[in-house]
Design a protein around this motif. Structure first.
Motif, PDB file in Angstrom:
ATOM      1  N   PHE A 140       0.782  -1.202   0.165  1.00 22.70           N
ATOM      2  CA  PHE A 140      -0.014  -0.060  -0.112  1.00 22.70           C
ATOM      3  C   PHE A 140       0.857   1.353   0.156  1.00 22.70           C
ATOM      4  N   PRO A 141       0.400   2.305  -0.655  1.00 25.82           N
ATOM      5  CA  PRO A 141       1.116   3.672  -0.343  1.00 25.82           C
ATOM      6  C   PRO A 141       1.322   4.120   0.948  1.00 25.82           C
ATOM      7  N   LEU A 142       2.297   4.908   1.290  1.00 27.80           N
ATOM      8  CA  LEU A 142       2.229   5.135   2.676  1.00 27.80           C
ATOM      9  C   LEU A 142       1.316   5.952   3.242  1.00 27.80           C
ATOM     10  N   ALA A 143       0.820   6.848   2.417  1.00 21.23           N
ATOM     11  CA  ALA A 143      -0.142   7.757   2.596  1.00 21.23           C
ATOM     12  C   ALA A 143      -1.263   6.932   3.185  1.00 21.23           C
ATOM     13  N   ASP A 144      -1.541   5.919   2.596  1.00 25.01           N
ATOM     14  CA  ASP A 144      -2.920   4.936   2.778  1.00 25.01           C
ATOM     15  C   ASP A 144      -2.447   4.436   4.181  1.00 25.01           C
ATOM     16  N   LEU A 145      -1.499   4.127   4.642  1.00 27.62           N
ATOM     17  CA  LEU A 145      -1.507   3.860   6.252  1.00 27.62           C
ATOM     18  C   LEU A 145      -1.793   4.722   7.212  1.00 27.62           C
ATOM     19  N   LEU A 146      -1.733   5.921   6.724  1.00 25.71           N
ATOM     20  CA  LEU A 146      -2.170   6.892   7.513  1.00 25.71           C
ATOM     21  C   LEU A 146      -3.485   7.369   7.787  1.00 25.71           C
ATOM     22  N   HIS A 147      -4.297   6.493   7.064  1.00 21.30           N
ATOM     23  CA  HIS A 147      -5.800   6.650   6.950  1.00 21.30           C
ATOM     24  C   HIS A 147      -6.496   6.669   8.557  1.00 21.30           C
ATOM     25  N   PRO A 148      -6.070   5.903   9.266  1.00 20.73           N
ATOM     26  CA  PRO A 148      -6.853   6.089  10.707  1.00 20.73           C
ATOM     27  C   PRO A 148      -6.655   7.110  11.357  1.00 20.73           C
ATOM     28  N   LEU A 149      -5.564   7.956  11.034  1.00 26.07           N
ATOM     29  CA  LEU A 149      -5.222   9.272  11.524  1.00 26.07           C
ATOM     30  C   LEU A 149      -6.169  10.291  10.795  1.00 26.07           C
ATOM     31  N   HIS A 150      -6.302   9.955   9.626  1.00 23.89           N
ATOM     32  CA  HIS A 150      -7.247  10.995   8.714  1.00 23.89           C
ATOM     33  C   HIS A 150      -8.442  10.768   9.274  1.00 23.89           C
ATOM     34  N   ALA A 151      -8.946   9.618   9.556  1.00 23.28           N
ATOM     35  CA  ALA A 151     -10.276   9.474  10.212  1.00 23.28           C
ATOM     36  C   ALA A 151     -10.453  10.058  11.301  1.00 23.28           C
ATOM     37  N   THR A 152      -9.499  10.012  12.324  1.00 22.22           N
ATOM     38  CA  THR A 152      -9.499  10.568  13.691  1.00 22.22           C
ATOM     39  C   THR A 152      -9.477  12.072  13.502  1.00 22.22           C
ATOM     40  N   ALA A 153      -8.875  12.646  12.440  1.00 22.77           N
ATOM     41  CA  ALA A 153      -8.894  14.119  12.317  1.00 22.77           C
ATOM     42  C   ALA A 153     -10.094  14.385  11.851  1.00 22.77           C
ATOM     43  N   HIS A 154     -10.815  13.929  10.969  1.00 21.70           N
ATOM     44  CA  HIS A 154     -12.173  14.263  10.456  1.00 21.70           C
ATOM     45  C   HIS A 154     -13.255  13.964  11.650  1.00 21.70           C
ATOM     46  N   ARG A 155     -13.150  13.022  12.253  1.00 22.67           N
ATOM     47  CA  ARG A 155     -14.052  12.751  13.614  1.00 22.67           C
ATOM     48  C   ARG A 155     -13.885  14.083  14.405  1.00 22.67           C
ATOM     49  N   CYS A 156     -12.789  14.272  14.671  1.00 18.78           N
ATOM     50  CA  CYS A 156     -12.631  15.544  15.829  1.00 18.78           C
ATOM     51  C   CYS A 156     -12.637  16.793  15.125  1.00 18.78           C
ATOM     52  N   GLY A 157     -13.076  16.986  13.925  1.00 18.64           N
ATOM     53  CA  GLY A 157     -13.061  18.271  13.484  1.00 18.64           C
ATOM     54  C   GLY A 157     -11.778  19.046  12.991  1.00 18.64           C
ATOM     55  N   LEU A 158     -10.773  18.271  12.622  1.00 13.14           N
ATOM     56  CA  LEU A 158      -9.227  18.779  12.479  1.00 13.14           C
ATOM     57  C   LEU A 158      -8.988  18.949  11.026  1.00 13.14           C
ATOM     58  N   PRO A 159      -9.040  20.136  10.278  1.00 10.73           N
ATOM     59  CA  PRO A 159      -8.727  19.959   9.071  1.00 10.73           C
ATOM     60  C   PRO A 159      -7.440  19.302   8.758  1.00 10.73           C
ATOM     61  N   TRP A 160      -7.614  18.260   7.918  1.00 10.64           N
ATOM     62  CA  TRP A 160      -6.267  17.434   7.515  1.00 10.64           C
ATOM     63  C   TRP A 160      -5.528  18.048   6.306  1.00 10.64           C
ATOM     64  N   ALA A 161      -4.170  18.212   6.434  1.00  5.39           N
ATOM     65  CA  ALA A 161      -3.364  18.593   5.476  1.00  5.39           C
ATOM     66  C   ALA A 161      -2.667  17.288   4.930  1.00  5.39           C
ATOM     67  N   GLU A 162      -1.973  17.420   3.551  1.00  9.01           N
ATOM     68  CA  GLU A 162      -1.473  16.358   2.808  1.00  9.01           C
ATOM     69  C   GLU A 162      -0.119  16.098   3.570  1.00  9.01           C
ATOM     70  N   PRO A 163      -0.192  14.692   4.209  1.00  8.14           N
ATOM     71  CA  PRO A 163       1.162  14.333   4.935  1.00  8.14           C
ATOM     72  C   PRO A 163       2.335  14.683   4.084  1.00  8.14           C
ATOM     73  N   PHE A 164       3.255  15.036   5.066  1.00  8.09           N
ATOM     74  CA  PHE A 164       4.486  15.141   4.649  1.00  8.09           C
ATOM     75  C   PHE A 164       5.321  13.927   5.075  1.00  8.09           C
ATOM     76  N   LEU A 165       5.786  13.097   3.860  1.00  9.50           N
ATOM     77  CA  LEU A 165       6.316  11.987   3.948  1.00  9.50           C
ATOM     78  C   LEU A 165       7.898  12.008   3.725  1.00  9.50           C
ATOM     79  N   VAL A 166       8.719  11.129   4.317  1.00 12.04           N
ATOM     80  CA  VAL A 166      10.215  11.064   4.212  1.00 12.04           C
ATOM     81  C   VAL A 166      10.340   9.597   3.980  1.00 12.04           C
TER      82      VAL A 166
END
Length: 218
Positions: A140-166
């Motif tokens: 899977f793409p690395l960004a896809d592995l961050l989906h649980p955090l994206h879901a958490t941000a959405h649930r808590c009303g925190l605008p999600w920025a494109e992740p910074f990946l290294v």
């Protein structure tokens, strides 16, 4: 039992422009996350907190302090190495302790004041980008592995920025590592300049989230 929740009834003072919460279990041995953290800390208005230093393994999280820290920030960054396709255990423990209280136990006085705070994830991985593809070692793409955090941000009303990946963490030469650190600093500067109106504005879905959480807490 004494109720220690913060009784904030008005919007908190946002004294930190960008709060970087660094979750690295072996930060002293990390070249990549240390370079990123140093680059961030050198920027005006940025505060970097080494969470593993605050909470060594087995230490209880000071939820009061963490709530105050979050509510003092205009923007929040979660920085960490991806380990076995997941976040470090301390980050999950922090979510369980801090966000659960803010949104399930003290939404009116705490959680609703965090809503609208922009969130950026800065994640490092040891493998190459090609490994994070359908034909690669990690599928899977690395960004896809961050989906649980994206879901958490959405649930808590925190605008999600494109992740910074290294990628290739721990395997880069000095010049490449310096380039990644400079890229991180540039991203934080640009994000800060463009996210100033974020705090106080609800992401789509957060009002429904608030109603659900209030109902769950009743």
């Amino acid at each position: 039992m004494t109720d220690t929740t913060i009784t904030t009834t008005t919007a908190p003072v946002r004294s930190i422009d960008t709060l970087v919460l660094l979750f690295h279990p072996r930060f002293a041995q990390s070249a990549t996350n240390r370079a990123l953290a140093n680059a961030a800390a050198a920027l005006p208005g940025v505060e970097v907190v080494d969470m593993a230093a605050l909470y060594p393994e087995g230490s209880a999280i000071d939820v009061d302090a963490e709530v105050r820290r979050l509510l003092s920030a205009r923007r929040v960054v979660l920085q960490f190495p991806v380990q076995w396709y997941a976040t470090p255990p301390l980050l999950k423990a922090w979510q369980d302790a801090v966000l659960t209280r803010m949104y399930y136990m003290a939404y009116a006085s705490e959680g609703r004041h965090l809503e609208g705070t922009p969130l950026l994830v800065a994640a490092t991985a040891g493998n190459v980008p090609e490994a994070y593809t359908p034909t690669g070692q990690n599928l899977f793409p690395l960004a896809d592995l961050l989906h649980p955090l994206h879901a958490t941000a959405h649930r808590c009303g925190l605008p999600w920025a494109e992740p910074f990946l290294v990628y290739r963490a721990g395997k880069m030469g000095a010049a490449e590592l310096a380039g990644e650190a400079a890229r991180y600093a540039a991203r934080l500067r640009a994000w800060g300049a463009g996210a100033g109106a974020g705090a106080g504005a609800l992401e789509h879905g957060s009002i429904a989230c608030a109603e659900e959480l209030l109902g769950a807490a009743a």
